[in-house]
Write a protein that holds these residues in place. Structure first.
Motif, PDB file in Angstrom:
ATOM      1  N   SER A  35      -6.613   2.329  -4.458  1.00  9.42           N
ATOM      2  CA  SER A  35      -6.525   0.857  -4.813  1.00  9.42           C
ATOM      3  C   SER A  35      -7.448   0.587  -6.275  1.00  9.42           C
ATOM      4  N   GLU A  36      -6.781  -0.338  -6.789  1.00 15.89           N
ATOM      5  CA  GLU A  36      -6.955  -0.923  -8.060  1.00 15.89           C
ATOM      6  C   GLU A  36      -8.259  -1.631  -7.743  1.00 15.89           C
ATOM      7  N   ALA A  55       0.149   0.143 -11.403  1.00 16.10           N
ATOM      8  CA  ALA A  55      -0.652   0.041 -12.010  1.00 16.10           C
ATOM      9  C   ALA A  55      -0.034  -2.108 -12.361  1.00 16.10           C
ATOM     10  N   ARG A  84     -13.476   0.823 -11.695  1.00 17.57           N
ATOM     11  CA  ARG A  84     -12.223   0.548 -11.086  1.00 17.57           C
ATOM     12  C   ARG A  84     -11.597   1.258 -10.746  1.00 17.57           C
ATOM     13  N   ARG A  85     -10.753   1.323 -10.671  1.00 16.49           N
ATOM     14  CA  ARG A  85      -9.348   2.056 -11.032  1.00 16.49           C
ATOM     15  C   ARG A  85      -8.496   1.810 -11.144  1.00 16.49           C
ATOM     16  N   SER A  86      -7.487   2.091 -12.277  1.00 15.31           N
ATOM     17  CA  SER A  86      -6.782   1.671 -12.725  1.00 15.31           C
ATOM     18  C   SER A  86      -4.903   1.546 -12.387  1.00 15.31           C
ATOM     19  N   ALA A  87      -5.201   2.171 -11.458  1.00 18.79           N
ATOM     20  CA  ALA A  87      -3.762   2.116 -10.514  1.00 18.79           C
ATOM     21  C   ALA A  87      -4.068   1.673  -9.017  1.00 18.79           C
ATOM     22  N   THR A  88      -2.510   1.945  -8.454  1.00 13.57           N
ATOM     23  CA  THR A  88      -2.871   1.203  -7.230  1.00 13.57           C
ATOM     24  C   THR A  88      -2.029   3.101  -6.611  1.00 13.57           C
TER      25      THR A  88
END
Length: 225
Positions: A35-36, A55, A84-88
């Motif tokens: 998850s983002e 995203a 943090r992540r850039s996409a889910t």
């Protein structure tokens, strides 16, 4: 051109090392793999199944990025750069993946330079894929955007049934966001394709059936006026 799969690029010893250093996890359809909102930095290699990558913007609107499947690596950017992540990433089918902690993955890249080269090859191909998709939608009419996104979904996620190619697992609002158009435009263009015999009337929420994939390809190739 065939997609570049990370697992396919590895030698047998590299695969064995990654398997020893990871843990196997299962994700049922609809469950989020990454998850983002997370910053754990884990990386995963899909050993079976398919995942959708989306995203989300600050307003909650999603952009459909890609489908990842058996052999693909996911979550690698967060492991490399941190934060943090850039996409889910969400499981579309039952997904089995080998999950590596950030520190473990970074150590493997440091100890095995060939892994970095493989990862770079995958990332370059994904950048090209992203550029192609953006170019397809950049100057397209709403009608063309809808047809092109629908075709992309059909080729990536479609399940062939006796009725045609079936798509599921998203709402009209999500589809509108992926196309960059309004929900009313989605409804209008869906009705047009139904009248042309390309789509079945939508009698099930969150489910579409494409009855004529070749006709949809033709619709997606049309020049905007």
């Amino acid at each position: 051109m065939s997609p570049v799969r990370f697992w396919d690029l590895l030698s047998d010893p590299e695969r064995a090392e990654l398997t020893r250093s990871s843990r196997s996890r299962q994700y049922p359809p609809g469950q989020r793999v990454f998850s983002e909102t997370e910053d754990d930095g884990c990386t995963a290699i899909i050993t079976s199944g398919r995942c959708r990558v989306v995203a989300y913007g600050e307003d909650g609107t999603g952009t459909y990025l890609a489908l990842r499947q058996t052999g693909d690596i996911i979550g690698e950017m967060a492991a490399i750069r941190g934060g943090r992540r850039s996409a889910t990433v969400t499981a579309v089918t039952l997904v089995v993946a080998q999950v590596l902690a950030r520190t473990t993955f970074q150590k493997l890249l440091g100890a095995h330079p060939a892994l970095t080269a493989h990862l770079l090859a995958v990332m370059i191909e994904r950048l090209r894929e992203s550029d192609r998709c953006q170019a397809d939608l950049a100057v397209a009419s709403t009608e063309l955007r809808f047809s092109r996104v629908l075709l992309r979904l059909a080729l990536a996620e479609g399940v062939r049934t006796g009725r045609g190619v079936e798509l599921a697992g998203f709402t009209q609002l999500e589809l509108a966001g992926w196309c960059g158009i309004s929900r009313k435009s989605v409804e209008r263009h869906a009705r047009r394709l139904q009248e042309e015999g390309v789509l079945l009337p939508n009698r099930s929420r969150g489910r579409l059936v494409i009855t004529d994939l070749d006709a949809l390809r033709g619709s997606a190739r049309q020049e905007s006026s």
